[in-house]
Design a protein around this motif. Structure first.
Motif, PDB file in Angstrom:
ATOM      1  N   VAL A 175       0.841  -1.194   0.000  1.00 12.73           N
ATOM      2  CA  VAL A 175       0.000   0.000   0.000  1.00 12.73           C
ATOM      3  C   VAL A 175       0.874   1.241   0.000  1.00 12.73           C
ATOM      4  O   VAL A 175       1.765   1.392   0.839  1.00 12.73           O
ATOM      5  N   ARG A 176       0.615   2.138  -0.929  1.00 15.84           N
ATOM      6  CA  ARG A 176       1.386   3.375  -1.037  1.00 15.84           C
ATOM      7  C   ARG A 176       0.556   4.613  -0.700  1.00 15.84           C
ATOM      8  O   ARG A 176       1.112   5.636  -0.291  1.00 15.84           O
ATOM      9  N   ALA A 177      -0.752   4.551  -0.882  1.00 18.02           N
ATOM     10  CA  ALA A 177      -1.590   5.722  -0.613  1.00 18.02           C
ATOM     11  C   ALA A 177      -2.994   5.268  -0.246  1.00 18.02           C
ATOM     12  O   ALA A 177      -3.471   4.225  -0.724  1.00 18.02           O
ATOM     13  N   ILE A 178      -3.628   6.057   0.625  1.00 16.80           N
ATOM     14  CA  ILE A 178      -5.007   5.794   1.047  1.00 16.80           C
ATOM     15  C   ILE A 178      -5.779   7.100   0.953  1.00 16.80           C
ATOM     16  O   ILE A 178      -5.384   8.121   1.530  1.00 16.80           O
ATOM     17  N   GLU A 179      -6.873   7.044   0.208  1.00 17.50           N
ATOM     18  CA  GLU A 179      -7.744   8.230   0.065  1.00 17.50           C
ATOM     19  C   GLU A 179      -9.082   7.933   0.725  1.00 17.50           C
ATOM     20  O   GLU A 179      -9.783   6.993   0.329  1.00 17.50           O
ATOM     21  N   ARG A 180      -9.434   8.742   1.710  1.00 19.94           N
ATOM     22  CA  ARG A 180     -10.704   8.573   2.424  1.00 19.94           C
ATOM     23  C   ARG A 180     -11.739   9.538   1.875  1.00 19.94           C
ATOM     24  O   ARG A 180     -11.477  10.726   1.711  1.00 19.94           O
ATOM     25  N   ARG A 181     -12.921   8.978   1.585  1.00 16.98           N
ATOM     26  CA  ARG A 181     -14.058   9.798   1.195  1.00 16.98           C
ATOM     27  C   ARG A 181     -15.237   9.398   2.051  1.00 16.98           C
ATOM     28  O   ARG A 181     -15.210   8.378   2.741  1.00 16.98           O
ATOM     29  N   THR A 182     -16.277  10.195   2.009  1.00 20.69           N
ATOM     30  CA  THR A 182     -17.450   9.883   2.821  1.00 20.69           C
ATOM     31  C   THR A 182     -18.118   8.594   2.383  1.00 20.69           C
ATOM     32  O   THR A 182     -18.748   7.896   3.187  1.00 20.69           O
ATOM     33  N   ASP A 183     -17.978   8.230   1.097  1.00 15.81           N
ATOM     34  CA  ASP A 183     -18.673   7.052   0.591  1.00 15.81           C
ATOM     35  C   ASP A 183     -17.747   5.854   0.378  1.00 15.81           C
ATOM     36  O   ASP A 183     -18.144   4.848  -0.205  1.00 15.81           O
ATOM     37  N   GLY A 184     -16.497   5.933   0.831  1.00 15.27           N
ATOM     38  CA  GLY A 184     -15.606   4.790   0.694  1.00 15.27           C
ATOM     39  C   GLY A 184     -14.149   5.172   0.783  1.00 15.27           C
ATOM     40  O   GLY A 184     -13.794   6.329   1.029  1.00 15.27           O
ATOM     41  N   ILE A 185     -13.294   4.189   0.581  1.00 11.97           N
ATOM     42  CA  ILE A 185     -11.847   4.366   0.687  1.00 11.97           C
ATOM     43  C   ILE A 185     -11.202   3.809  -0.577  1.00 11.97           C
ATOM     44  O   ILE A 185     -11.551   2.721  -1.043  1.00 11.97           O
ATOM     45  N   THR A 186     -10.246   4.551  -1.113  1.00 10.19           N
ATOM     46  CA  THR A 186      -9.465   4.095  -2.254  1.00 10.19           C
ATOM     47  C   THR A 186      -8.042   3.821  -1.789  1.00 10.19           C
ATOM     48  O   THR A 186      -7.421   4.654  -1.136  1.00 10.19           O
TER      49      THR A 186
END
Length: 413
Positions: A175-186
């Protein structure tokens, strides 16, 4: 609305991450579960570098997660190995006091074990010899429920069972990056893959603090890697030890001291010590990662830990660098052993969480979504401290982490 590749994505295919994946698939049929592992195969670090002891739970503070999960997990682990035909034994173990100063701590350990629901037999010096004729001690405890197995094989069995229920293991997926959004995670991986999930579970072990930071959470601690170095008794001298023999541990530290373990392969492992590693995967002194070492040294908890316990640390360092000193530590339990009887074996690295004030976290620690706290972090569950006896306790730990992940999923993240 984000389209999910997985309902729950677990980072880390050690024994805890795989136990979590298995529990998720057992709890909810049809759940889309993924497991990311940066190595080419599962169980490559802590899970695959330990003595294989199924701990009874005698050491741990009554009421703690370690006490609860170790006692429950020991029975569950033996049953799991039996059910799936995995090599294991339950030889029991001795905890031996070798000086008068250790006798009060031995008595407290017996009382603690009984409070944890463990059967403890107190032994005289003569009775110790009935179990281990070559071991010397003033008094001892006999714990019948301690066992041995191959935790790497256990973890691979977890992976197989989870896969049969639909879980997907993706190796070489750091894992190199994690993007959090209100409707999920990338989650973005080093191989270029971009994966979307409703809930992310951090079981990254040696990198659990770093993954939490990558996700935007401050874990309030750092993982400090401690290397445990082992010797083995030569084949000609392995008969000196019949089963498992431990010293009385120092209650100020979460390490159990140099002990003797006859493994399922019949070889007798001696150790480990506990020295700071110079990298998170620092299995040897020559393995140095300057960036990771600088990160450790910058953390105020590391400096405070060093100031508080430098004498203990020097003793461990001396035993690491001097075979004579290591042999002397073993001779407290096994007087007839000599340096010639000991040959270098493998090493393991323990992911030990340390707080900013220098405290070594003694219990398992979880963070992120908590179904009892509506203000807790959403869509994320972190396992921040899971050292020994986490392998023993992996089945109940996996169920607890799965419970939190499913609650997060049901809460809509």
């Amino acid at each position: 609305m984000m389209a999910y590749d997985y309902d729950v994505l677990v980072v880390g295919a050690g024994i805890v991450g795989l136990a979590t994946a298995l529990a998720l698939t057992q709890e909810r049929a049809g759940l889309r579960v993924g497991v990311l592992e940066k190595e080419a195969a599962p169980a490559g670090h802590q899970t695959g570098h330990n003595s294989g002891v199924i701990h009874s739970g005698v050491y741990y503070r009554p009421g703690s997660l370690k006490a609860r999960y170790a006692t429950e997990g020991a029975a569950a682990m033996v049953a799991f190995c039996r059910e799936h035909g995995l090599a294991h034994q339950v030889p029991g173990k001795l905890i031996v006091a070798t000086s008068g100063a250790e006798l009060p701590r031995l008595a407290e350990l017996a009382a603690r074990g009984r409070r944890n629901g463990i059967t403890v037999e107190e032994l005289t010096a003569r009775q110790i010899l009935d179990y281990e004729p070559a071991v010397a001690g003033l008094a001892g405890l006999r714990i019948d429920s301690t066992g041995i197995c191959d935790f790497g094989e256990v973890a691979r069995t977890y992976a197989r069972l989870a896969a049969e229920r639909g879980a997907v293991l993706r190796t070489r997926s750091e894992v190199r990056a994690i993007e959090r959004r209100t409707d999920g995670i990338t989650v973005r991986c080093a191989d270029g893959a971009e994966l979307r999930c409703a809930v992310l579970v951090n079981c990254a072990g040696l990198y659990s603090d770093r993954l939490a930071q990558l996700a935007g959470d401050d874990p309030g601690l750092r993982i400090i890697p401690f290397r445990g170095e082992y010797y083995e008794l030569t084949e000609q001298r392995s008969a000196l030890v019949r089963g498992l023999v431990y010293p009385v541990p120092d209650p100020a530290f979460p390490f159990l001291g140099v002990h003797l373990t006859r493994g399922i392969d019949g070889e007798v492992h001696v150790g480990p010590n506990a020295v700071p590693a110079l990298a998170r995967e620092g299995y040897h002194w020559h393995t140095v990662r300057p960036g990771e070492l600088a990160e450790t040294l910058r953390f105020p908890g590391s400096r405070r830990l060093a100031r508080q316990h430098w004498r203990y640390g020097l003793g461990e360092l001396h035993r690491s660098l001097s075979k004579h000193a290591f042999t002397a530590a073993v001779q407290r339990l096994l007087p007839s052993v000599t340096a010639a009887d000991l040959v270098r074996a493998g090493s393991g690295v323990r992911a030990q969480a340390v707080a900013r004030d220098g405290t070594l976290l003694d219990d398992f620690a979880f963070a992120g979504f908590d179904p009892g706290d509506p203000t807790s972090t959403r869509r994320l569950v972190h396992v921040l401290n899971a050292p020994s006896p986490a392998a023993t306790a992996s089945l109940p730990i996996g169920r607890e982490v799965a419970r939190r992940a499913l609650a997060a999923l049901d809460a809509g993240g």
